[in-house]
Each structure stands twice: as C-alpha cells, then as structure tokens.
Design an enzyme around this catalytic site. Structure first.
Site, short mmCIF file in Angstrom:
data_model
loop_
_atom_site.label_atom_id
_atom_site.label_comp_id
_atom_site.label_asym_id
_atom_site.label_seq_id
_atom_site.Cartn_x
_atom_site.Cartn_y
_atom_site.Cartn_z
N LEU A 94 0.90 -1.09 -0.01
CA LEU A 94 0.01 -0.05 -0.01
C LEU A 94 0.83 1.20 -0.09
O LEU A 94 1.89 1.51 0.77
CB LEU A 94 -0.91 -0.06 1.25
CG LEU A 94 -1.74 1.18 1.46
CD1 LEU A 94 -2.89 1.37 0.34
CD2 LEU A 94 -2.56 1.24 2.71
N VAL A 95 0.57 2.19 -1.00
CA VAL A 95 1.30 3.17 -0.97
C VAL A 95 0.61 4.43 -0.95
O VAL A 95 0.91 5.72 -0.71
CB VAL A 95 2.23 3.46 -2.38
CG1 VAL A 95 3.39 2.51 -2.43
CG2 VAL A 95 1.52 3.39 -3.59
N SER A 96 -0.79 4.22 -0.89
CA SER A 96 -1.45 5.52 -0.89
C SER A 96 -3.02 5.20 -0.25
O SER A 96 -3.39 4.00 -0.85
CB SER A 96 -1.48 6.63 -2.05
OG SER A 96 -2.40 7.80 -1.74
N SER A 97 -3.81 5.91 0.28
CA SER A 97 -5.18 5.60 0.79
C SER A 97 -5.86 6.71 0.96
O SER A 97 -5.37 7.77 1.13
CB SER A 97 -5.05 4.75 2.01
OG SER A 97 -4.41 5.36 3.28
#
Length: 325
Positions: A94-97
C-alpha cells in the site's frame, strides 16, 4: 447527465447523508460543527473512482466503471463506508489511501482551523481532505497540498476539479514543505513521519498549529517561532502510510516497535515502544509503562527547541524524555 450518472448521484447523496449521520452520532464535530457541512457537501466517491479491498485471494479492485451494476453499487456504498480505502498499490504494498472519514473529521476539528487560515496539507492522497479544507475555508487559494508521487498529485488535481475545487497541488517532498506558499497558519499531515521537520516550523506564522501522525499517534504542536514548538498527543491511535522522501528514512540503529512477547501487550504500550524505538529497550519500556500507571497517548508530548527534538512523558523537563531524529 445519463440515467446511470443520475442513479449514481441519487445513491451517493443518500450514502453520504448516512455517513454524516454516523460520524455525527459519535460526536466528532462537537467542537466545530462547521465541518459537518463540509462532509455533507463534498462527494467522497469522486475522489475514489477505484479502490482495493483485501480478500482471501489478495486485493479485489472496486471501480466506478465496472460493467456489473451490482459491482458499481458495491463500489459506491464502499466509498461512503467509515473505513480507510486502499487507493494505490505497488508490488502488493500500500502506497496511498483515503483515510477513515471519522478519523479525518477528528483531525480536522483538532487542527482548529479559523476563517482566513492558510493551510498546508502534507500527503495529497486522493485530494478529498484538501477539498474538505477548501470547502470549510471558502477559498481554494488558502489550501496547499503536496505529495511526492506525480501520479498521485495528478489524480488528486483531477478529482478536485471534478468536485469543483482548485487548491494548489504541489509535487515534491512533504518534509521540505512548500516555502513559496508560506507562511502557513496550519499544517496537517496525512502520512506518518519519524520526527517533526524543521522546515515546517520555518514556514509557519508564530502561533500556528501543526497536526501530524507520529509513532501511531496524532501530535498537535503550537509553533512559537521558526525554531521552537511544543505540544501533546491526542488521546486516540492513528495509523498512516509512512511519508515517502527525505523524511521517511529511519535513523540508524532503529529497532522494530514490537513489544516483548509479541503483540499481546496492550496497544497504549505499543505506542510507547514506537515513540522510543531508537532509545529504549522494550523490557525497560514496559517496566516504565507499568511503573507510571500505564499512561495513554494524552500524557505524552514533543518539544522542538532549536536543533533538538525530544518526546516526553507528562513534563517536557521531567525525568522521562527521549530524543527524536
């Protein structure tokens, strides 16, 4: 607007109203009810045209353009569920949320925004938080948001434009701030940092407020001047994707923040471990935590004094203090 778009907007209006009622019932906006109107007005689904949901076979992609109408409805309802949404993956990481809306509400209230404030957001994400800020302040020009990844900032611009907002979106290292847009009255980070970047303080007006995730907590600092700031952690936990860029690097000799005996130890203790991971042995940390009455996050704070930054328990000048990078 076609029949599909009309149906989506009708469903979205109902789902957004339900989310607002859910957050409202929890009292998140009690200190600043103006945020309720912002969440009621800004359409979250425009900022998450697709997202990923963890399942038994890995991540499942939900997206607006699915040919299956039931899948489209699941996408829309998921966009207005009070949970964080994974919006970008890289090699399964996961790199962005898009953060949990109720947590966003509490953070924005804790930021103590006032009319006319100039705000810097570090971690543009989908652009949703910047849209909430722009709506609350009534001016796109008062909001600046920054992210390291060009594809993230470009998609944030597109989402913001679709929602009718055009704040300044910058591609760059959030730890360096955005000096050309300074001075700021408020800085809010939506990614975890290992310390408080000195560049932020230099870009703040005296009396500015900084709210940033640190060591699985939310730190609220008051800035005295370009070299001095101090504040405490908010009581609750907060878990965010780490900042990418120069502010991300772990200091040499860092130890993983795992309690002795694994994660069976109480969560407030794991916060102390994360805060002191470079300076305190886990067994010594646990002994301290028990001896001091099992303190929660609200008893900890951080002081920035020139070149020195330290975390502390109860008192900045007290016996329990640990240097930060």
């Amino acid at each position: 607007m076609g029949a599909y778009d009309t149906e989506i907007e009708v469903l979205a209006d109902a789902a957004r109203a339900a989310l607002v009622r859910e957050i409202d019932a929890d009292g998140a906006w009690a200190a600043d009810p103006a945020w309720r109107e912002a969440f009621a007005a800004v359409p979250r689904h425009l900022f998450v045209p697709y997202y990923y949901v963890a399942g038994p076979r890995g991540y499942e992609r939900r997206w607006r353009e699915s040919p299956d109408p039931r899948a489209r409805e699941r996408w829309l309802r998921g966009a207005y569920t009070d949970v964080p949404l994974a919006t970008r993956l890289r090699d399964g990481e996961l790199v962005s949320s898009s953060s949990q809306p109720s947590l966003m509400a509490r953070m924005l209230v804790a930021l103590r925004v006032e009319d006319g404030d100039r705000v810097l957001e570090v971690g543009a994400g989908t652009g949703y938080n910047a849209a909430l800020l722009a709506h609350r302040l009534g001016s796109d020009d008062l909001v600046t948001t920054i992210d390291l990844e060009p594809e993230i900032t470009e998609s944030a611009r597109q989402h913001l434009a679709a929602a009718g907002h055009h704040p300044v979106v910058v591609t760059g290292d959030g730890a360096r701030g955005v000096p050309e847009r300074a001075p700021f009255d408020r800085i809010i980070a939506t990614c975890e940092l290992p310390t408080v970047p000195r560049a932020w303080l230099a870009q703040c007006r005296p009396g500015a407020r900084v709210l940033t995730p640190l060591a699985t907590g939310l730190l609220a600092l008051t800035v005295r001047d370009a070299r001095h700031a101090e504040g405490r952690f908010l009581p609750g936990p907060a878990f965010f994707v780490p900042l990418r860029g120069t502010g991300r690097a772990e200091p040499e000799g860092a130890r993983p923040a795992g309690p002795p005996g694994g994660d069976r130890r109480p969560e407030p203790f794991r916060f102390l471990l994360a805060l002191t991971r470079t300076t305190l042995d886990p067994q010594a940390a646990y002994a301290l935590w028990e001896r001091e009455g099992e303190p929660g996050r609200g008893r900890y704070g951080v002081t920035v004094d020139g070149e020195h930054t330290w975390a502390w328990l109860d008192d900045p000048e007290g016996p329990y203090a640990w240097p930060l990078p």
